[in-house]
Each structure stands twice: as structure tokens, then as C-alpha cells.
Design an enzyme around this catalytic site. Structure first.
Site: not given
Length: 487
Positions: A40, A44, A336, A110, A371
Site C-alpha cells: 500500500t 503510486q 505488479h 487512468e 485489474r
């Protein structure tokens, strides 16, 4: 009073601990590093939620399902998007300070989001700010915190999880008993040679749950972030940079994502990562370039914008002698985020009574095969809240004569059983799974560090961005023949 043992100090663990204390439970939180160490704190990107008048949970849901490549659990994704706004408001109530603009909360765009709905804090330090706020909230509640305490095994009794065996910094083993265990141990990015994850992300919580007999789900779904700096440590370059207008270039200086996907650089992460890998292969393995040099009208203005909006990335570039305000920087994909983990229902319950899982250690089914950007922090908060509601309801219904009350500490030898409590061994989940290889076994004398490096290289080569059945089968056979690591 119901006792709750929370394992892990990322957002999932911190949120669960705080909310369990607020619900009147006796809470102990253990974490294998310092309290402030977690994925956490490294996040970023932001946290996505439909908080704005031109957005809605249904629109957020659509983006989530599209990014998940048709493999998301629609009911879980609906819960995430419906309850997300309330959990973000909880974070604000707990003291998290998100970036603001003249209209109030600032929001960014994003990858794979069709609307700007992502909140950030400190530019690219959202996770660090959220974790800070939650640690402050934790400190204001009667929660016992034990740092540098490693989960070794889950304790079970009559098919129910009743606590955990842990190892302290000085090597002592202890049995911590509790009425409910909330597993929030994060992901397993360190299984891969190139990763954006910190050293603590080794998947030990999910492994312990498997040894205890918990059902796991979607372990093959690993998200490779498209853009990590091509320098030692592969620091993350948030896709919010591409959301601001940065583009990807090949070695010839051409934008290669144009024509590859309608959203170009803002396509879902898995698509961008694979296209980068394809482009790198076509240019002899050389990395691609991320060009953020034209986000503002002048070089000086661009430097100021990047320093303000992305201070963490700017610092990483400077530390490696890079001036990303004036020159494109080399980037490469890296492991990631793990979409798989301990399978849970919509309330964080695992298949084992007494065991809950939240955050990256859990597989709620929300993310499917990929995700959606900035859904991970949201998932941690939403399902941590639900897990606390569920364990509270379960405790109210549980017969009074069932164990165990009080987060009791007992000192135990490894593998010992006391008072009918087992250390979660079974025929296909051997207790010695963490023991050294037998004498004479190939590689038995290999150091744990050497073994880890072999596994990381093997998984990167065989289970990375490009996979095929024959290579995976060969890798599985290689893994089966490896010596067991030391504990």
C-alpha cells in the site's frame, strides 16, 4: 469479547483492524516487517470511485468488467463499485488528504477508465498517504500491534481456523489464538525476476492458507505493469503519467500503440504490457521509451508539472541520472499485482471457518484476468469492511462453547500440537513444505537466496507476459525437483 487476529499492515489489514476495534472486538495486528512496510505504501496510482456527478457505479462497473477480460465475478464487482464511494469517504473521515482543485476533490484519468474518477494524494503518493492516515487511526484505538512477526502456519481445530503460529524477530515461535483470523498479507510479486513490489511481497500468507486447506483461486492471473523504469529495482512509473498525456515510443521514436488498440497508451494494462513485450522482442530486447516531455508548453513548465504531479517518479529518475522532463526514459514491464489468492465470498470469508482474507491476498473475483487501474486500494477497503461485518455476525451466531476466546499467546515448538490444535498439515499439504531438502537431494546445499533467484528467473521466463502450455509444464517439473527452502 471476540478476539480478532489481523495479519498484515497494508490497507486491507489496517482497515480491518480499525473497523474491528470500532465494532468492539479485541484486536491484535501482526506484520512481518515494520508497521509502515506494505505494498500500500508503494502505491503510486490512486483510488477509483464514482464520487462525481457525471459518473455512476454502473459506469465504473462497466469499466471494471471490460478490463477483467470477461472473467470478473460480476456480483463482486458490483459490490466494489456500489460501496466504493462510502469507503473512500471513510478514508477521508480517518484523515486521508486527497489532492484538491478549484472544484474540490481533484480527479484523474487512468488506463481503461472511460471517465476521470481516480483520486490521488501527493500526486503519485496515494498509497503512502492512505496508509499514514490508517496507521494514525490505528494508534487511536486499543489495538495490539506486533511488528517483525512472521506468519508461519495457521492453526486449525476441527476444521476451523483458531489462530496462527508466528515467528518473532529473535526466531521464537508462538501460537496466537483468536476467534477469527483476517489474512491481509499481500501479493507475491517477488516470485518474479522483475517486479515493482517491495521485498516483503513473497506470498507467504496465501501459502499458509493453502497448507491449512483453504481454497485458492485464479493463481495464474498475474498483472504485469507496462511501465517500470529500466534501471535496477525497476521502480514503478504510474500509468497516471500516460493519463496525463505521455506516450510510448519504440527504438525508432515511433508511437507503436496507435493502431494496436482504440485507447492506444490507455488500453488495459495487460494489453499495453504485451504490446511492449512484442515491440521489445522486435528490437532485440531493448526497452521501449516513455515520452513525457510535452505535457506542458515549455521545458521549464514541464519540469515543474512532473515534479509537482509525480514527485516519487521524478525522484527515482533523478537518482538514476535521468531527466524525464526533457528526454524520454526507458521502461519495461514488471510483475505488479496478483489477481488470484485465497478464494472468498462476498463477505471476505474463505472456505475455512474462522479465516477471512482481504486485499491482494484474497481473490474476490473482482479483477478477473486483469485489474482495472486504481481498483486495488478500493477493493482492500470495501472487502475489509465487509469481512468485519461478517465476522461480527458470525461471532453472534457462534455457540458459546466453541473455542477460542482471547487472543492468547502460547509458545510452541515448530510442528507441535497442543490441546488438539493442529498446525494445518494434511496429506497433500505436508508440514515439511518449508523444510530444507534432504541430504543428497539435487541442490540441497543451495542457499535460500540462490534458490529464490532460480525461482524468480524461471517464473519470469516461463510464466511471464508470454506463456504456452509446453513451457509451463516444463517449468512445473523444474519447480517440483527443486529443494525445499530453509525456514
Amino acid at each position: 469479547m471476540t478476539s480478532v487476529l489481523v495479519v498484515g499492515s497494508g490497507l486491507g489489514g489496517l482497515f480491518a483492524a480499525v473497523r474491528a476495534a470500532d465494532a468492539g472486538h479485541s484486536v491484535t495486528l501482526v506484520t512481518k516487517g515494520a508497521l509502515a512496510e506494505s505494498n500500500t505504501g508503494h502505491a503510486q496510482g490512486g483510488i477509483a470511485a464514482s464520487l462525481f456527478p457525471d459518473d455512476s457505479p454502473s459506469a465504473h462497473l462497466l469499466d471494471t468488467l471490460l478490463a477483467g477480460a470477461g472473467l470478473s465475478d460480476a456480483a463482486a464487482a458490483q459490490v466494489l463499485c456500489d460501496e466504493g464511494p462510502a469507503r473512500v469517504r471513510d478514508l477521508i473521515r480517518f484523515g486521508a488528504h486527497f489532492d484538491q482543485d478549484e472544484s474540490g476533490l481533484a480527479r484523474g484519468l487512468e488506463a481503461a477508465h472511460l471517465r476521470a474518477r481516480v483520486l490521488h494524494a501527493g500526486g503519485d503518493a496515494t498509497g503512502a498517504e492512505i496508509a499514514r492516515a490508517m496507521r494514525d487511526a490505528l494508534s487511536r484505538r486499543p489495538i495490539a500491534v506486533r511488528e517483525h512477526t512472521l506468519l508461519v502456519e495457521l492453526l486449525t481445530e476441527a476444521g476451523r481456523v483458531v489462530g496462527a503460529e508466528v515467528q518473532t524477530a529473535d526466531g521464537r515461535r508462538e501460537a496466537l489464538h483468536a476467534d477469527a483470523v483476517v489474512l491481509a498479507t499481500g501479493g507475491a510479486g517477488q516470485l518474479f525476476l522483475h517486479t515493482t513490489n517491495p521485498a516483503i511481497a513473497t506470498g507467504d500468507g496465501v501459502a499458509a492458507a493453502w497448507r491449512a486447506g483453504a481454497a485458492l483461486r485464479d493463481l495464474e492471473f498475474v498483472q504485469f505493469h507496462p511501465t517500470a523504469l529500466d534501471v535496477p529495482g525497476t521502480p514503478l512509473v504510474s500509468e497516471a503519467v500516460r493519463g496525463e498525456g505521455a506516450v510510448l515510443l519504440n527504438a525508432a521514436g515511433e508511437r507503436f500503440m496507435l493502431g494496436r488498440h482504440p485507447l492506444a497508451e490507455l488500453a488495459p494494462r495487460d494489453i499495453v504490457a504485451r504490446e511492449i513485450a512484442t515491440e521489445m522482442a522486435a528490437q532485440g530486447g531493448r526497452p521501449v521509451l516513455l515520452d513525457a516531455t510535452a505535457l506542458a508548453t515549455t521545458p521549464a513548465a514541464n519540469a515543474a508539472l512532473l515534479a509537482r504531479r509525480f514527485p516519487t517518479i521524478s525522484a527515482a529518475c533523478a537518482q538514476n541520472g535521468l531527466d524525464w522532463a526533457t528526454s524520454p526514459v526507458a521502461v519495461t514491464p514488471a510483475a505488479h499485482y496478483w489477481m488470484g489468492g485465497v478464494e472468498t465470498d462476498l463477505w471476505g470469508r474463505s472456505s475455512l471457518p474462522g479465516l477471512f482474507a482481504v486485499g491482494e491476498a484474497a481473490c474476490t473475483g473482482v479483477h478477473g484476468a486483469n485489474r482495472l487501474a486504481s481498483n486495488s486500494l478500493l477493493e482492500a477497503a470495501v472487502f475489509a469492511e465487509r469481512a468485519v461485518q461478517a465476522l461480527t455476525a458470525d461471532a453472534a451466531e457462534r455457540p458459546a462453547d466453541l473455542p477460542v476466546s482471547g487472543c492468547e499467546t502460547r509458545h510452541a515448538a515448530p510442528g507441535a500440537s497442543e490441546h488438539g490444535v493442529s498446525h494445518a498439515a494434511s496429506a497433500d499439504r505436508p508440514r515439511d513444505a518449508g523444510q530444507p531438502g534432504a541430504a543428497g537431494q539435487p541442490g540441497a546445499a543451495e542457499t535460500d537466496a540462490g534458490l529464490r533467484a532460480r525461482i524468480q528467473t524461471l517464473l519470469w521466463d516461463a510464466a511471464g507476459l508470454q506463456r504456452d502450455g509446453a513451457t509451463l509444464a516444463a517449468a512445473a517439473a523444474t519447480l517440483a525437483a527443486l529443494p525445499r527452502p530453509h525456514t
